[in-house]
Structures are given as C-alpha cells and as structure tokens.
Design a protein around this motif. Structure first.
Motif, PDB file in Angstrom:
ATOM      1  N   ILE A 166       0.731  -1.056   0.062  1.00  0.00           N
ATOM      2  CA  ILE A 166       0.013   0.042   0.034  1.00  0.00           C
ATOM      3  C   ILE A 166       0.977   1.048  -0.043  1.00  0.00           C
ATOM      4  CG2 ILE A 166      -1.681   1.312   1.306  1.00  0.00           C
ATOM      5  CD1 ILE A 166      -2.732  -1.582   2.356  1.00  0.00           C
ATOM      6  N   ALA A 167       1.875   1.053   0.856  1.00  0.00           N
ATOM      7  CA  ALA A 167       2.810   2.336   0.751  1.00  0.00           C
ATOM      8  C   ALA A 167       3.359   2.851  -0.646  1.00  0.00           C
ATOM      9  CB  ALA A 167       3.945   2.198   1.818  1.00  0.00           C
ATOM     10  N   VAL A 168       3.819   1.848  -1.574  1.00  0.00           N
ATOM     11  CA  VAL A 168       4.281   2.071  -2.400  1.00  0.00           C
ATOM     12  C   VAL A 168       3.344   2.728  -3.729  1.00  0.00           C
ATOM     13  CG1 VAL A 168       5.337   1.004  -4.673  1.00  0.00           C
ATOM     14  CG2 VAL A 168       6.077   0.595  -2.428  1.00  0.00           C
ATOM     15  N   LEU A 169       1.973   1.723  -3.613  1.00  0.00           N
ATOM     16  CA  LEU A 169       1.004   2.249  -4.428  1.00  0.00           C
ATOM     17  C   LEU A 169       0.633   3.846  -4.357  1.00  0.00           C
ATOM     18  CD1 LEU A 169      -1.081  -0.954  -5.327  1.00  0.00           C
ATOM     19  CD2 LEU A 169       1.161   0.017  -6.205  1.00  0.00           C
ATOM     20  N   GLU A 170       0.559   3.949  -2.992  1.00  0.00           N
ATOM     21  CA  GLU A 170      -0.080   5.421  -2.576  1.00  0.00           C
ATOM     22  C   GLU A 170       1.343   6.284  -2.368  1.00  0.00           C
ATOM     23  OE1 GLU A 170      -2.844   4.846   0.497  1.00  0.00           O
ATOM     24  OE2 GLU A 170      -4.403   4.160  -1.041  1.00  0.00           O
ATOM     25  N   GLY A 171       2.231   5.925  -2.415  1.00  0.00           N
ATOM     26  CA  GLY A 171       3.433   6.878  -2.339  1.00  0.00           C
ATOM     27  C   GLY A 171       4.007   7.566  -3.265  1.00  0.00           C
ATOM     28  N   CYS A 172       3.294   7.068  -4.595  1.00  0.00           N
ATOM     29  CA  CYS A 172       3.740   7.872  -5.729  1.00  0.00           C
ATOM     30  C   CYS A 172       2.439   8.392  -6.493  1.00  0.00           C
ATOM     31  CB  CYS A 172       4.352   6.730  -6.688  1.00  0.00           C
ATOM     32  SG  CYS A 172       5.871   6.105  -6.005  1.00  0.00           S
ATOM     33  N   PRO A 173       1.784   9.456  -5.714  1.00  0.00           N
ATOM     34  CA  PRO A 173       0.640   9.709  -6.354  1.00  0.00           C
ATOM     35  C   PRO A 173       0.812  10.452  -7.714  1.00  0.00           C
ATOM     36  CG  PRO A 173       1.183  11.160  -4.610  1.00  0.00           C
ATOM     37  CD  PRO A 173       2.172   9.763  -4.437  1.00  0.00           C
ATOM     38  N   PRO A 174      -0.303  10.518  -8.511  1.00  0.00           N
ATOM     39  CA  PRO A 174      -0.126  11.421  -9.801  1.00  0.00           C
ATOM     40  C   PRO A 174      -0.191  12.886  -9.453  1.00  0.00           C
ATOM     41  CG  PRO A 174      -1.898   9.698 -10.070  1.00  0.00           C
ATOM     42  CD  PRO A 174      -1.472   9.718  -8.439  1.00  0.00           C
ATOM     43  N   ASP A 175       0.771  13.471 -10.283  1.00  0.00           N
ATOM     44  CA  ASP A 175       1.105  14.976 -10.071  1.00  0.00           C
ATOM     45  C   ASP A 175      -0.419  15.680 -10.417  1.00  0.00           C
ATOM     46  OD1 ASP A 175       1.666  17.512 -10.383  1.00  0.00           O
ATOM     47  OD2 ASP A 175       3.462  17.251 -11.404  1.00  0.00           O
ATOM     48  N   PRO A 176      -0.891  16.389  -9.540  1.00  0.00           N
ATOM     49  CA  PRO A 176      -2.155  17.020 -10.007  1.00  0.00           C
ATOM     50  C   PRO A 176      -2.116  17.862 -11.210  1.00  0.00           C
ATOM     51  CG  PRO A 176      -1.872  17.094  -7.483  1.00  0.00           C
ATOM     52  CD  PRO A 176      -0.463  16.581  -8.138  1.00  0.00           C
ATOM     53  N   ASP A 177      -0.830  18.577 -11.364  1.00  0.00           N
ATOM     54  CA  ASP A 177      -0.915  19.296 -12.682  1.00  0.00           C
ATOM     55  C   ASP A 177      -0.789  18.470 -13.769  1.00  0.00           C
ATOM     56  OD1 ASP A 177      -0.323  21.973 -14.008  1.00  0.00           O
ATOM     57  OD2 ASP A 177       1.655  20.897 -14.517  1.00  0.00           O
ATOM     58  N   LEU A 178      -0.230  17.348 -13.799  1.00  0.00           N
ATOM     59  CA  LEU A 178      -0.267  16.485 -14.904  1.00  0.00           C
ATOM     60  C   LEU A 178      -1.673  15.909 -15.292  1.00  0.00           C
ATOM     61  CD1 LEU A 178       1.295  14.668 -16.975  1.00  0.00           C
ATOM     62  CD2 LEU A 178       1.297  12.984 -15.184  1.00  0.00           C
ATOM     63  N   ALA A 179      -2.370  15.584 -13.971  1.00  0.00           N
ATOM     64  CA  ALA A 179      -3.669  14.952 -14.369  1.00  0.00           C
ATOM     65  C   ALA A 179      -4.483  16.359 -15.120  1.00  0.00           C
ATOM     66  CB  ALA A 179      -4.265  14.964 -12.946  1.00  0.00           C
ATOM     67  N   ARG A 180      -4.266  17.567 -14.680  1.00  0.00           N
ATOM     68  CA  ARG A 180      -4.920  18.476 -15.399  1.00  0.00           C
ATOM     69  C   ARG A 180      -4.697  18.884 -16.937  1.00  0.00           C
ATOM     70  NH1 ARG A 180      -4.506  20.866  -9.929  1.00  0.00           N
ATOM     71  NH2 ARG A 180      -2.514  21.630 -10.615  1.00  0.00           N
ATOM     72  N   ARG A 181      -3.347  18.515 -17.209  1.00  0.00           N
ATOM     73  CA  ARG A 181      -2.806  18.774 -18.478  1.00  0.00           C
ATOM     74  C   ARG A 181      -2.876  17.539 -19.315  1.00  0.00           C
ATOM     75  NH1 ARG A 181       2.474  18.665 -18.989  1.00  0.00           N
ATOM     76  NH2 ARG A 181       3.003  18.090 -16.689  1.00  0.00           N
ATOM     77  N   LEU A 182      -3.210  16.461 -19.028  1.00  0.00           N
ATOM     78  CA  LEU A 182      -3.188  15.169 -19.751  1.00  0.00           C
ATOM     79  C   LEU A 182      -4.537  15.329 -21.065  1.00  0.00           C
ATOM     80  CD1 LEU A 182      -2.353  12.293 -17.390  1.00  0.00           C
ATOM     81  CD2 LEU A 182      -1.190  13.054 -19.735  1.00  0.00           C
ATOM     82  N   PRO A 183      -5.692  15.802 -20.813  1.00  0.00           N
ATOM     83  CA  PRO A 183      -6.468  15.933 -21.705  1.00  0.00           C
ATOM     84  C   PRO A 183      -5.786  16.840 -23.021  1.00  0.00           C
ATOM     85  CG  PRO A 183      -7.649  16.490 -19.519  1.00  0.00           C
ATOM     86  CD  PRO A 183      -6.090  16.239 -19.426  1.00  0.00           C
ATOM     87  N   GLY A 184      -5.105  17.987 -22.664  1.00  0.00           N
ATOM     88  CA  GLY A 184      -4.664  18.619 -23.686  1.00  0.00           C
ATOM     89  C   GLY A 184      -3.494  17.966 -24.345  1.00  0.00           C
ATOM     90  N   LEU A 185      -2.581  17.278 -23.789  1.00  0.00           N
ATOM     91  CA  LEU A 185      -1.627  16.444 -24.177  1.00  0.00           C
ATOM     92  C   LEU A 185      -1.924  15.374 -24.923  1.00  0.00           C
ATOM     93  CD1 LEU A 185       0.848  16.236 -21.012  1.00  0.00           C
ATOM     94  CD2 LEU A 185       1.113  17.803 -23.098  1.00  0.00           C
TER      95      LEU A 185
END
Length: 233
Positions: A138-157
């Motif tokens: 659990i620590a690994v899977l939740e220890g690398c959260p997606p970057d919020p800025d990346l999540a916002r930019r991905l539709p445009g990318l």
C-alpha cells in the motif's frame, strides 16, 4: 533504527525508481495510444485492493492471541476498504471514455502476468506470514501519487476527454492523505524488527515490480489489444 524508520528507509530507497519510471511513461511517444494500457494495468491492480485488504483483515482475526498488531491493523484495513471501494469501476468508465473499450472486454481478458506478480505476492505473505506485509504494498502504490498538474494537463496533451482522467485526478488529490494515515499507523504499530523487515521487503518487491511494469508500458506495444486480448474476439 525503529521499526517505522526501517520501513521508511526502504521506501526512500525504492520510491524514486517508481517515480522515474512514471515520468518515462508520461513522456513516452504515442501517449494517447498507451494510456488505455495504463488504465488496464491500474484496473488489474486496483480491483485487487479491496480483496487484499479483506484477506488481510480476516488474517488479523486468525493471528495468535496477544499479537499486538492484530487490532490496529484490522481497524486500518476496515477504514481503508471503505475509502477504496468501487475505484476499479471508476477505471472501467475511464477506459470507455478514453478508447471506447467496454468493461466486458477488460474483464474477459486474462490479467497480465506482471499485475498478477504484484498482487499475488501479497496474498502469499498475508496467508503465510503476517497481514502487516500488505502495508509495504500500500505504501508504494499510494506513495507515488499522480501529479495534480499532470492530471490537469493530460487532456490537452493527448486529445482525450477529461472524463478519461477522473480516476487519475481523484488519486492525485486523495493519495497524499492516505499516505499520511499509513505513516501514522507505522508510528503506532508495535512492529518487531523481523516484521518491520518483512514490511520493508514487501515495499521493495512492490516498487521493483511497479517500476518495471511502468517502463514496459512506456516501451511496449501501445495497441490496447496487446493488453486486452478480448478486443480481438
């Protein structure tokens, strides 16, 4: 070194490799075509999250009388199950939005071996050693959260609709809080040195497998049918 410090040291050594592999994926060519494969892998892992914690919770009840970790672990798993419930269904909806892939095509495809190796090791350690081992996973899977800025930019990318990134955005917002909860638990748990080492080993195993999986997605065939054989039927 305290038990919690041992686990944190393992995470400090292994999480950078996972984050680097994630950066490789998000900057890979043909990201639009690769993204459904990423969603499929995440679905394979996340649909195991609640069953793994349920198995760990049941195992807590079977621990020898007097195990001081049993009760706090069982409470943690019960709370976290409620937080993670239904996230696999979110990913199926994201896949439909991203590439028109139906939930049936995903569910009818055999899980990839790398996904089975990640989650399957936890079933073994829960059943044959101690449910605390799941904390490393659990620590690994939740220890690398997606970057919020990346999540916002991905539709445009990618040119994909924002509805294809709902789960990514939700985990970017929620995972840091979940990791803080886990960090507090590690401070409170009376882990023996041997059990702390097992949790750290679980984390290292998970990080190594997760990094390899992400690099494979970045370098492999971006055709969704390579991850979802049922699409060919």
């Amino acid at each position: 070194m305290s038990a919690a410090a041992l686990v944190r040291s393992a995470l400090a050594l292994t999480l950078p490799d996972v984050r680097a592999a994630a950066r490789t994926l998000w900057t890979a060519p043909r990201l639009k075509e690769r993204y459904p494969g990423y969603l499929g892998v995440m679905h394979g892992l996340i649909r195991a999250s609640v069953p793994l914690m349920e198995a760990a919770g049941r195992r807590c009840a079977d621990l020898p009388p007097g195990d001081p970790c049993a009760e706090p672990l069982a409470r943690y798993f019960e709370t976290h199950i409620a937080e993670e419930q239904g996230h696999d269904d979110w990913l199926l909806k994201d896949l439909t939005a991203a590439d028109g892939i139906t939930p049936r095509a995903v569910l009818d495809s055999a899980p990839a071996a790398d996904v089975a190796a990640l989650a399957g090791a936890q079933y073994y350690w829960i059943r044959h050693y101690h449910p605390a081992c799941l904390l490393g996973y659990i620590a690994v899977l939740e220890g690398c959260p997606p970057d919020p800025d990346l999540a916002r930019r991905l539709p445009g990318l990618t040119g994909l609709p924002a509805t294809a990134f709902r789960t990514l955005a939700a985990h970017a917002a929620d995972d840091p809080g979940h990791l803080r909860e886990l960090d507090r638990l590690l401070d409170e748990l009376p882990l023996t040195p041997a059990l702390a080492a097992a949790v750290a080993h679980s984390a290292a195993h998970t990080a190594g497998r997760a990094a390899a999986l992400l690099r494979g997605l970045a370098q492999g065939d971006p055709d969704p049918a390579s991850r979802f054989p049922a699409l060919r039927s």
